[in-house]
Design a protein around this motif. Structure first.
Motif, mmCIF file in Angstrom:
data_model
loop_
_atom_site.group_PDB
_atom_site.id
_atom_site.type_symbol
_atom_site.label_atom_id
_atom_site.label_comp_id
_atom_site.label_asym_id
_atom_site.label_seq_id
_atom_site.Cartn_x
_atom_site.Cartn_y
_atom_site.Cartn_z
ATOM 1 N N GLN A 1 -38.155 -6.054 20.891
ATOM 2 C CA GLN A 1 -37.030 -6.619 19.934
ATOM 3 C C GLN A 1 -37.055 -5.044 18.978
ATOM 4 O OE1 GLN A 1 -40.159 -7.732 19.734
ATOM 5 N NE2 GLN A 1 -40.658 -7.331 18.271
ATOM 6 N N VAL A 2 -35.885 -4.649 19.156
ATOM 7 C CA VAL A 2 -35.816 -3.461 18.663
ATOM 8 C C VAL A 2 -36.116 -3.054 17.288
ATOM 9 C CG1 VAL A 2 -33.415 -1.664 18.054
ATOM 10 C CG2 VAL A 2 -33.758 -3.363 20.152
ATOM 11 N N GLN A 3 -36.781 -2.647 17.360
ATOM 12 C CA GLN A 3 -37.263 -1.871 15.552
ATOM 13 C C GLN A 3 -36.697 -0.609 15.444
ATOM 14 O OE1 GLN A 3 -41.665 -3.288 15.952
ATOM 15 N NE2 GLN A 3 -40.864 -4.546 14.551
ATOM 16 N N LEU A 4 -36.335 -0.363 13.923
ATOM 17 C CA LEU A 4 -36.346 1.280 13.721
ATOM 18 C C LEU A 4 -36.745 1.483 12.237
ATOM 19 C CD1 LEU A 4 -32.102 0.660 14.032
ATOM 20 C CD2 LEU A 4 -33.540 1.649 16.011
ATOM 21 N N VAL A 5 -37.068 2.919 12.455
ATOM 22 C CA VAL A 5 -37.968 3.068 11.451
ATOM 23 C C VAL A 5 -37.874 4.560 11.106
ATOM 24 C CG1 VAL A 5 -40.440 3.125 10.507
ATOM 25 C CG2 VAL A 5 -40.137 1.710 11.957
ATOM 26 N N GLU A 6 -37.219 4.738 9.592
ATOM 27 C CA GLU A 6 -37.125 5.778 9.080
ATOM 28 C C GLU A 6 -38.350 6.321 8.975
ATOM 29 O OE1 GLU A 6 -33.660 2.867 8.539
ATOM 30 O OE2 GLU A 6 -35.426 3.099 8.070
ATOM 31 N N SER A 7 -37.771 7.805 8.779
ATOM 32 C CA SER A 7 -38.901 8.682 7.732
ATOM 33 C C SER A 7 -38.284 10.055 7.749
ATOM 34 C CB SER A 7 -39.794 8.218 8.575
ATOM 35 O OG SER A 7 -39.626 10.048 10.093
ATOM 36 N N GLY A 8 -38.819 10.375 6.362
ATOM 37 C CA GLY A 8 -38.429 12.385 6.031
ATOM 38 C C GLY A 8 -37.735 12.126 5.053
ATOM 39 N N GLY A 9 -37.732 10.929 4.311
ATOM 40 C CA GLY A 9 -37.136 11.308 2.975
ATOM 41 C C GLY A 9 -37.874 11.573 1.712
ATOM 42 N N GLY A 10 -37.679 12.021 0.620
ATOM 43 C CA GLY A 10 -38.171 12.703 -0.897
ATOM 44 C C GLY A 10 -37.781 13.273 -1.465
ATOM 45 N N LEU A 11 -38.067 13.923 -2.346
ATOM 46 C CA LEU A 11 -37.193 14.481 -3.224
ATOM 47 C C LEU A 11 -37.077 16.259 -3.453
ATOM 48 C CD1 LEU A 11 -36.481 14.444 -6.169
ATOM 49 C CD2 LEU A 11 -38.712 14.866 -7.195
ATOM 50 N N VAL A 12 -35.916 16.540 -3.264
ATOM 51 C CA VAL A 12 -35.733 17.850 -3.208
ATOM 52 C C VAL A 12 -34.569 18.353 -4.155
ATOM 53 C CG1 VAL A 12 -33.722 17.754 -1.021
ATOM 54 C CG2 VAL A 12 -35.177 19.870 -1.473
ATOM 55 N N GLU A 13 -35.098 19.563 -4.159
ATOM 56 C CA GLU A 13 -34.078 20.642 -5.523
ATOM 57 C C GLU A 13 -32.512 20.533 -4.825
ATOM 58 O OE1 GLU A 13 -35.885 23.318 -7.123
ATOM 59 O OE2 GLU A 13 -35.850 25.119 -4.944
ATOM 60 N N THR A 14 -31.243 20.609 -5.089
ATOM 61 C CA THR A 14 -29.957 20.745 -5.017
ATOM 62 C C THR A 14 -30.352 22.593 -4.212
ATOM 63 O OG1 THR A 14 -29.036 19.852 -7.471
ATOM 64 C CG2 THR A 14 -28.040 21.745 -5.811
ATOM 65 N N GLY A 15 -29.543 21.955 -2.412
ATOM 66 C CA GLY A 15 -29.396 23.313 -2.295
ATOM 67 C C GLY A 15 -29.921 23.138 -1.321
ATOM 68 N N GLY A 16 -31.579 22.206 -1.295
ATOM 69 C CA GLY A 16 -32.742 22.341 -0.040
ATOM 70 C C GLY A 16 -32.220 21.587 1.360
ATOM 71 N N SER A 17 -33.392 21.326 1.835
ATOM 72 C CA SER A 17 -32.480 20.871 3.058
ATOM 73 C C SER A 17 -34.035 19.646 2.823
ATOM 74 C CB SER A 17 -32.589 21.917 4.405
ATOM 75 O OG SER A 17 -31.955 22.501 4.572
ATOM 76 N N LEU A 18 -33.889 18.217 4.417
ATOM 77 C CA LEU A 18 -34.385 17.432 4.677
ATOM 78 C C LEU A 18 -34.379 16.962 6.202
ATOM 79 C CD1 LEU A 18 -34.893 14.925 1.626
ATOM 80 C CD2 LEU A 18 -37.126 16.465 2.483
#
Length: 127
Positions: free
Chosen positions: A1-18
């Motif tokens: 079966q298909v499974q999708l798992v996201e990662s990499g989110g978090g807290l960042v300040e304005t102008g930052g990158s993720l």
């Protein structure tokens, strides 16, 4: 079966990158598309970006075009969403999705076109 798992989110300040990642398992389709959607509290889930395996076609919402980039490492996984110049308006739960019936012509941008969804990863941009 298909499974999708996201990662990499978090807290960042304005102008930052993720950079978000979507790991897919159980994918056996020859041609499909993967997309990113986001949903902020009290708002409708909205399209962010998508990429098709056939030809590498991409699509972006107007609100993120020029700031976000969707990419892939290979034919199946992982899929990334590089987010730059983040603002508080980008704060949302970000979901990875897969469309198993991608035609190869137009990258899907509507929720109903996607068949599988991950559980989401939270992105919070501080003022």
């Amino acid at each position: 079966q298909v499974q999708l798992v996201e990662s990499g989110g978090g807290l960042v300040e304005t102008g930052g990158s993720l950079r978000l990642s979507c790991a897919a398992s159980g994918v056996v389709f020859r041609s499909y598309a993967m997309g990113w959607f986001r949903q902020a509290p009290g708002k409708e889930r909205e399209f962010v970006a998508a990429i098709g395996w056939n030809g590498g076609k991409t699509a972006y919402s107007d609100s993120v075009r020029g700031r976000f980039t969707i990419s892939r490492d290979n034919a199946k996984e992982p899929v990334y969403l590089q987010m730059n110049s983040l603002s508080p308006e980008d704060t949302a739960m970000y979901y990875c999705a897969l469309d198993r019936t991608f035609s190869g012509h137009y990258v899907p941008v509507r929720r109903r076109e996607y068949d599988f969804w991950g559980q989401g990863t939270q992105v919070t941009v501080s003022s």
